[in-house]
Design a protein around this motif. Structure first.
Motif, short mmCIF file in Angstrom:
data_model
loop_
_atom_site.label_atom_id
_atom_site.label_comp_id
_atom_site.label_asym_id
_atom_site.label_seq_id
_atom_site.Cartn_x
_atom_site.Cartn_y
_atom_site.Cartn_z
N ASN A 97 1.06 -1.28 -0.87
CA ASN A 97 0.46 -0.09 -0.22
C ASN A 97 0.35 1.19 0.06
O ASN A 97 0.51 2.27 -0.34
CB ASN A 97 -0.96 0.33 1.34
N SER A 98 1.85 1.44 0.61
CA SER A 98 3.45 2.44 0.21
C SER A 98 3.43 2.51 -0.72
O SER A 98 2.96 3.81 -1.05
CB SER A 98 4.06 2.15 1.67
N VAL A 99 3.85 1.58 -1.58
CA VAL A 99 4.22 1.55 -2.78
C VAL A 99 3.42 1.94 -3.72
O VAL A 99 3.36 3.09 -4.52
CB VAL A 99 4.85 0.11 -2.89
N LEU A 100 1.88 1.18 -3.43
CA LEU A 100 0.83 2.52 -4.10
C LEU A 100 0.98 3.49 -4.30
O LEU A 100 0.25 4.57 -5.49
CB LEU A 100 -0.11 1.29 -4.40
N GLU A 101 0.98 3.85 -2.88
CA GLU A 101 0.53 5.28 -2.25
C GLU A 101 2.08 6.49 -3.54
O GLU A 101 1.53 7.06 -3.41
CB GLU A 101 0.63 5.83 -0.84
N MET A 102 2.47 5.70 -2.77
CA MET A 102 3.90 6.31 -4.10
C MET A 102 4.11 6.63 -5.14
O MET A 102 4.07 7.65 -5.46
CB MET A 102 5.39 6.15 -3.61
N VAL A 103 3.74 5.58 -5.86
CA VAL A 103 2.96 5.30 -6.87
C VAL A 103 1.50 6.45 -7.54
O VAL A 103 2.05 7.10 -8.13
CB VAL A 103 2.81 4.09 -7.62
N GLU A 104 1.07 6.70 -7.01
CA GLU A 104 -0.04 7.64 -7.50
C GLU A 104 0.14 8.82 -6.62
O GLU A 104 -0.35 9.72 -7.27
CB GLU A 104 -1.86 7.23 -5.83
N GLU A 105 1.37 9.32 -5.45
CA GLU A 105 2.13 10.57 -5.19
C GLU A 105 2.70 11.19 -7.01
O GLU A 105 2.13 12.29 -7.44
CB GLU A 105 2.61 10.22 -4.94
N ILE A 106 3.36 10.17 -7.45
CA ILE A 106 4.49 10.51 -8.43
C ILE A 106 3.22 10.48 -9.76
O ILE A 106 3.71 11.23 -10.64
CB ILE A 106 5.28 9.09 -8.56
N SER A 107 2.89 9.58 -9.87
CA SER A 107 2.00 9.47 -11.36
C SER A 107 1.32 10.57 -11.38
O SER A 107 0.01 10.99 -12.35
CB SER A 107 1.41 8.10 -11.75
N GLY A 108 0.08 11.00 -10.39
CA GLY A 108 -0.87 12.00 -10.04
C GLY A 108 -1.52 11.59 -10.00
O GLY A 108 -2.88 12.35 -10.56
N GLN A 109 -2.08 10.14 -10.25
CA GLN A 109 -3.61 9.08 -10.55
C GLN A 109 -3.61 8.84 -9.41
O GLN A 109 -3.32 8.41 -8.69
CB GLN A 109 -2.96 8.06 -11.99
N ALA A 110 -4.79 8.49 -9.34
CA ALA A 110 -6.08 7.85 -8.33
C ALA A 110 -5.80 7.09 -8.58
O ALA A 110 -6.21 6.16 -10.15
CB ALA A 110 -7.25 8.70 -8.12
N LEU A 111 -5.39 5.64 -7.67
CA LEU A 111 -5.48 4.50 -7.46
C LEU A 111 -5.88 3.63 -6.69
O LEU A 111 -6.78 4.59 -5.62
CB LEU A 111 -4.15 3.91 -7.06
N ASP A 112 -6.66 3.04 -6.64
CA ASP A 112 -7.75 1.87 -5.71
C ASP A 112 -6.91 1.23 -4.99
O ASP A 112 -6.44 -0.22 -4.94
CB ASP A 112 -8.83 1.52 -6.68
N ILE A 113 -6.60 1.90 -3.79
CA ILE A 113 -5.83 1.25 -2.95
C ILE A 113 -6.37 0.78 -1.45
O ILE A 113 -7.40 1.79 -1.51
CB ILE A 113 -4.69 2.22 -2.30
N PRO A 114 -6.83 -0.09 -1.30
CA PRO A 114 -7.24 -1.05 -0.48
C PRO A 114 -7.17 -0.67 0.99
O PRO A 114 -5.40 -0.82 1.31
CB PRO A 114 -7.37 -2.45 -1.01
N GLU A 115 -7.79 -0.32 2.13
CA GLU A 115 -7.83 0.31 3.33
C GLU A 115 -7.48 -1.22 4.26
O GLU A 115 -7.79 -2.08 3.72
CB GLU A 115 -8.66 0.64 3.97
N ILE A 116 -6.87 -1.60 4.81
CA ILE A 116 -6.09 -2.12 5.44
C ILE A 116 -6.54 -2.45 7.01
O ILE A 116 -6.25 -1.32 7.96
CB ILE A 116 -5.44 -2.32 6.22
N GLN A 117 -7.47 -2.47 7.86
CA GLN A 117 -7.94 -2.62 8.94
C GLN A 117 -8.15 -4.43 9.49
O GLN A 117 -8.80 -4.46 10.22
CB GLN A 117 -10.04 -2.77 8.44
#
Length: 134
Positions: A97-117
């Motif tokens: 999820n951290s990697v996906l958040e970085m990719v999302e931040e760098i690419s500027g695209q919204a990704l569907d990152i599942p929330e871990i509960q």
């Protein structure tokens, strides 16, 4: 003067009656003692049998308790492994999820990152944390 009471012990007329009564009483006492010994012997035998049955029952119960204890220890060990795997998988998901958040931040695209509960938190019988979870 006064009348004299008969002397049964020295009077031959009563001696045979007295001897017969003594003989019958003696036979009766011997028979009663024999029955008493037989009753005691039977009670002792019954108690010995009961001790044997109870010892066998105790051995079976001890065997069952030992088997249940072995199964419990085995299950606890397997549960410990599963809990450790759950923690490891949860950490991997967080990293991904951290990697996906970085990719999302760098690419500027919204990704569907599942929330871990914390799906892997399973209540433990022994509290390892303040929350009662492993």
């Amino acid at each position: 003067m006064g009348s004299k009471s008969p002397d049964y012990d020295n009077d031959p007329r009563y001696a045979s009656v007295t001897d017969e009564r003594k003989r019958k009483r003696m036979i009766s006492n011997r028979e009663s003692a024999r029955r008493s010994r037989m009753r005691k012997q039977k009670q002792l035998g019954d108690l010995i049998n009961e001790v044997t049955v109870l010892k066998n029952d105790n051995a079976k119960i001890t065997e069952q308790v030992d088997a249940a204890t072995r199964r419990y220890v085995e299950m606890e060990s397997k549960n410990d492994v599963l809990r450790a795997q759950a923690v490891e998988l949860t950490e991997r998901l967080r990293s991904l999820n951290s990697v996906l958040e970085m990719v999302e931040e760098i690419s500027g695209q919204a990704l569907d990152i599942p929330e871990i509960q914390n799906p892997w938190q399973i209540p433990c019988p022994i509290m390892h944390t303040n929350h009662g979870f492993c």
